[in-house]
Design a protein around this motif. Structure first.
Motif, PDB file in Angstrom:
ATOM      1  N   VAL A  92       0.867  -1.182   0.000  1.00  0.00           N
ATOM      2  CA  VAL A  92       0.000   0.000   0.000  1.00  0.00           C
ATOM      3  C   VAL A  92       0.898   1.223   0.000  1.00  0.00           C
ATOM      4  O   VAL A  92       1.810   1.293   0.825  1.00  0.00           O
ATOM      5  N   PRO A  93       0.711   2.167  -0.914  1.00  0.00           N
ATOM      6  CA  PRO A  93      -0.434   2.358  -1.790  1.00  0.00           C
ATOM      7  C   PRO A  93      -0.497   1.314  -2.905  1.00  0.00           C
ATOM      8  O   PRO A  93       0.517   0.744  -3.300  1.00  0.00           O
ATOM      9  N   ALA A  94      -1.723   1.114  -3.394  1.00  0.00           N
ATOM     10  CA  ALA A  94      -1.972   0.134  -4.444  1.00  0.00           C
ATOM     11  C   ALA A  94      -2.957   0.705  -5.451  1.00  0.00           C
ATOM     12  O   ALA A  94      -3.871   1.435  -5.089  1.00  0.00           O
ATOM     13  N   GLU A  95      -2.770   0.329  -6.694  1.00  0.00           N
ATOM     14  CA  GLU A  95      -3.667   0.782  -7.744  1.00  0.00           C
ATOM     15  C   GLU A  95      -4.688  -0.313  -8.052  1.00  0.00           C
ATOM     16  O   GLU A  95      -4.366  -1.500  -8.077  1.00  0.00           O
TER      17      GLU A  95
ATOM     18  N   LEU B  61     -16.398  -4.159  -9.952  1.00  0.00           N
ATOM     19  CA  LEU B  61     -15.413  -5.227  -9.869  1.00  0.00           C
ATOM     20  C   LEU B  61     -14.051  -4.618 -10.181  1.00  0.00           C
ATOM     21  O   LEU B  61     -13.922  -3.838 -11.130  1.00  0.00           O
ATOM     22  N   LEU B  62     -13.058  -4.969  -9.375  1.00  0.00           N
ATOM     23  CA  LEU B  62     -11.735  -4.359  -9.482  1.00  0.00           C
ATOM     24  C   LEU B  62     -10.652  -5.410  -9.720  1.00  0.00           C
ATOM     25  O   LEU B  62     -10.815  -6.567  -9.325  1.00  0.00           O
ATOM     26  N   GLU B  63      -9.566  -4.966 -10.324  1.00  0.00           N
ATOM     27  CA  GLU B  63      -8.354  -5.782 -10.436  1.00  0.00           C
ATOM     28  C   GLU B  63      -7.197  -4.978  -9.880  1.00  0.00           C
ATOM     29  O   GLU B  63      -7.191  -3.743  -9.944  1.00  0.00           O
ATOM     30  N   THR B  64      -6.212  -5.697  -9.332  1.00  0.00           N
ATOM     31  CA  THR B  64      -5.026  -5.064  -8.775  1.00  0.00           C
ATOM     32  C   THR B  64      -3.829  -5.972  -9.043  1.00  0.00           C
ATOM     33  O   THR B  64      -3.912  -6.903  -9.834  1.00  0.00           O
TER      34      THR B  64
ATOM     35  N   GLN C 134      -6.713   4.657  -6.383  1.00  0.00           N
ATOM     36  CA  GLN C 134      -5.538   4.460  -5.547  1.00  0.00           C
ATOM     37  C   GLN C 134      -5.996   4.169  -4.128  1.00  0.00           C
ATOM     38  O   GLN C 134      -6.692   4.992  -3.524  1.00  0.00           O
ATOM     39  N   ALA C 135      -5.632   3.006  -3.615  1.00  0.00           N
ATOM     40  CA  ALA C 135      -5.857   2.697  -2.201  1.00  0.00           C
ATOM     41  C   ALA C 135      -4.598   3.142  -1.464  1.00  0.00           C
ATOM     42  O   ALA C 135      -3.499   2.662  -1.771  1.00  0.00           O
ATOM     43  N   VAL C 136      -4.753   4.081  -0.537  1.00  0.00           N
ATOM     44  CA  VAL C 136      -3.578   4.688   0.100  1.00  0.00           C
ATOM     45  C   VAL C 136      -3.446   4.345   1.578  1.00  0.00           C
ATOM     46  O   VAL C 136      -2.439   4.665   2.194  1.00  0.00           O
ATOM     47  N   THR C 137      -4.470   3.699   2.142  1.00  0.00           N
ATOM     48  CA  THR C 137      -4.445   3.337   3.562  1.00  0.00           C
ATOM     49  C   THR C 137      -5.026   1.944   3.728  1.00  0.00           C
ATOM     50  O   THR C 137      -6.074   1.635   3.169  1.00  0.00           O
ATOM     51  N   ALA C 138      -4.329   1.118   4.503  1.00  0.00           N
ATOM     52  CA  ALA C 138      -4.882  -0.174   4.930  1.00  0.00           C
ATOM     53  C   ALA C 138      -5.189  -0.028   6.410  1.00  0.00           C
ATOM     54  O   ALA C 138      -4.361   0.474   7.184  1.00  0.00           O
ATOM     55  N   GLY C 139      -6.381  -0.452   6.809  1.00  0.00           N
ATOM     56  CA  GLY C 139      -6.755  -0.278   8.208  1.00  0.00           C
ATOM     57  C   GLY C 139      -7.586  -1.422   8.748  1.00  0.00           C
ATOM     58  O   GLY C 139      -8.198  -2.193   8.011  1.00  0.00           O
ATOM     59  N   TYR C 140      -7.568  -1.502  10.065  1.00  0.00           N
ATOM     60  CA  TYR C 140      -8.403  -2.430  10.822  1.00  0.00           C
ATOM     61  C   TYR C 140      -9.513  -1.586  11.443  1.00  0.00           C
ATOM     62  O   TYR C 140      -9.257  -0.742  12.292  1.00  0.00           O
ATOM     63  N   TRP C 141     -10.741  -1.783  10.982  1.00  0.00           N
ATOM     64  CA  TRP C 141     -11.875  -0.972  11.404  1.00  0.00           C
ATOM     65  C   TRP C 141     -12.759  -1.768  12.346  1.00  0.00           C
ATOM     66  O   TRP C 141     -13.199  -2.868  12.027  1.00  0.00           O
ATOM     67  N   ARG C 142     -13.000  -1.186  13.532  1.00  0.00           N
ATOM     68  CA  ARG C 142     -13.886  -1.778  14.532  1.00  0.00           C
ATOM     69  C   ARG C 142     -15.094  -0.858  14.686  1.00  0.00           C
ATOM     70  O   ARG C 142     -15.036   0.135  15.404  1.00  0.00           O
ATOM     71  N   PRO C 143     -16.196  -1.165  13.996  1.00  0.00           N
ATOM     72  CA  PRO C 143     -17.344  -0.251  13.986  1.00  0.00           C
ATOM     73  C   PRO C 143     -18.009  -0.071  15.347  1.00  0.00           C
ATOM     74  O   PRO C 143     -18.521   1.010  15.619  1.00  0.00           O
TER      75      PRO C 143
ATOM     76  N   THR D 247     -16.676   0.290  18.221  1.00  0.00           N
ATOM     77  CA  THR D 247     -15.962   1.299  19.012  1.00  0.00           C
ATOM     78  C   THR D 247     -15.537   2.500  18.162  1.00  0.00           C
ATOM     79  O   THR D 247     -14.896   3.418  18.676  1.00  0.00           O
ATOM     80  N   GLN D 248     -15.860   2.449  16.845  1.00  0.00           N
ATOM     81  CA  GLN D 248     -15.465   3.514  15.906  1.00  0.00           C
ATOM     82  C   GLN D 248     -13.956   3.709  15.907  1.00  0.00           C
ATOM     83  O   GLN D 248     -13.457   4.827  15.765  1.00  0.00           O
ATOM     84  N   GLU D 249     -13.218   2.616  16.033  1.00  0.00           N
ATOM     85  CA  GLU D 249     -11.758   2.668  16.094  1.00  0.00           C
ATOM     86  C   GLU D 249     -11.160   2.200  14.771  1.00  0.00           C
ATOM     87  O   GLU D 249     -11.495   1.122  14.278  1.00  0.00           O
ATOM     88  N   LEU D 250     -10.281   3.024  14.205  1.00  0.00           N
ATOM     89  CA  LEU D 250      -9.537   2.663  13.011  1.00  0.00           C
ATOM     90  C   LEU D 250      -8.060   2.603  13.379  1.00  0.00           C
ATOM     91  O   LEU D 250      -7.493   3.587  13.855  1.00  0.00           O
ATOM     92  N   ARG D 251      -7.468   1.445  13.168  1.00  0.00           N
ATOM     93  CA  ARG D 251      -6.024   1.288  13.378  1.00  0.00           C
ATOM     94  C   ARG D 251      -5.384   1.195  11.995  1.00  0.00           C
ATOM     95  O   ARG D 251      -5.649   0.267  11.243  1.00  0.00           O
ATOM     96  N   VAL D 252      -4.579   2.183  11.653  1.00  0.00           N
ATOM     97  CA  VAL D 252      -3.899   2.187  10.358  1.00  0.00           C
ATOM     98  C   VAL D 252      -2.787   1.144  10.398  1.00  0.00           C
ATOM     99  O   VAL D 252      -1.945   1.151  11.303  1.00  0.00           O
ATOM    100  N   LEU D 253      -2.813   0.233   9.418  1.00  0.00           N
ATOM    101  CA  LEU D 253      -1.821  -0.843   9.343  1.00  0.00           C
ATOM    102  C   LEU D 253      -0.732  -0.544   8.337  1.00  0.00           C
ATOM    103  O   LEU D 253       0.388  -1.040   8.468  1.00  0.00           O
ATOM    104  N   ALA D 254      -1.046   0.238   7.321  1.00  0.00           N
ATOM    105  CA  ALA D 254      -0.078   0.574   6.272  1.00  0.00           C
ATOM    106  C   ALA D 254      -0.580   1.799   5.532  1.00  0.00           C
ATOM    107  O   ALA D 254      -1.780   2.051   5.464  1.00  0.00           O
ATOM    108  N   GLY D 255       0.367   2.546   4.984  1.00  0.00           N
ATOM    109  CA  GLY D 255      -0.016   3.700   4.166  1.00  0.00           C
ATOM    110  C   GLY D 255      -0.239   4.952   4.988  1.00  0.00           C
ATOM    111  O   GLY D 255       0.270   5.101   6.084  1.00  0.00           O
ATOM    112  N   GLN D 256      -1.046   5.839   4.418  1.00  0.00           N
ATOM    113  CA  GLN D 256      -1.258   7.163   4.980  1.00  0.00           C
ATOM    114  C   GLN D 256      -2.221   7.136   6.162  1.00  0.00           C
ATOM    115  O   GLN D 256      -3.201   6.388   6.140  1.00  0.00           O
ATOM    116  N   PRO D 257      -1.975   7.981   7.163  1.00  0.00           N
ATOM    117  CA  PRO D 257      -2.979   8.144   8.223  1.00  0.00           C
ATOM    118  C   PRO D 257      -4.279   8.660   7.628  1.00  0.00           C
ATOM    119  O   PRO D 257      -4.283   9.262   6.562  1.00  0.00           O
ATOM    120  N   ARG D 258      -5.382   8.401   8.308  1.00  0.00           N
ATOM    121  CA  ARG D 258      -6.685   8.755   7.774  1.00  0.00           C
ATOM    122  C   ARG D 258      -7.557   9.348   8.877  1.00  0.00           C
ATOM    123  O   ARG D 258      -7.716   8.733   9.903  1.00  0.00           O
TER     124      ARG D 258
END
Length: 170
Positions: A64-67, A87-90, A145-154, A156-167
């Protein structure tokens, strides 16, 4: 029923805004308003296992980032409410990583992944053909462009950025 926890890819701000413009135009044409944040789901679970999150952080850091390229429109669902998505390809590397994460997730779909970006969530079945036709008329992005990978916990509304740009949270 609680919303599942997700490993997600978030779009660049420009691409996210372009998708939101598509949502706005479809709503202007009388279709149901879409409120979701544009994203690409890698895998989800009622409660994501820490080993899956840890592996995601390790795998995605170099990917990440990924097209993504839009290659078609798909309809998910067999009941009254259906979902319309692009439908997407990467890259092969990102596809392999997503498949590994899905297989590692006990609630995943095994070694499978269908990369897509939802553009119509929970639509009544009878409007889906018109929705797809309207979507085809719009000037919509073909490359994302996907610029952030995250772990989203709805819950608790918590997003933990795992890779890429903060969000920022929306």
């Amino acid at each position: 029923m609680a919303s599942p926890e997700n490993l997600l890819l978030y779009l660049s701000p420009d691409d996210e805004n372009a998708v939101r413009k598509v949502f706005t135009e479809l709503a202007r044409r009388g279709f149901p308003t879409q409120h979701q944040t544009p994203h690409i789901t890698l895998t989800f679970s009622p409660a994501m296992q820490p080993t899956v999150v840890h592996r995601a952080a390790s795998l995605l850091r170099g990917l990440v980032p990924a097209e993504f390229q839009r290659v078609g429109t798909v309809v998910f669902g067999t009941k009254r409410k259906q979902t319309v998505a692009w439908l997407l390809e990467t890259t092969n590397e990102l596809e392999e990583a997503a498949r590994e994460l899905s297989a590692l997730n006990p609630d995943g779909r095994g070694n499978r992944w269908t990369p897509h970006l939802t553009v119509g969530l929970r639509l009544p079945r009878e409007i889906v053909p018109d929705y797809v036709a309207a979507l085809d008329e719009l000037d919509a992005p073909r490359i994302f462009q996907a610029v952030t990978a995250g772990y989203w916990r709805p819950d608790t509304q918590e997003l933990r950025v795992l890779a890429g740009q903060p969000r920022p949270l929306n």
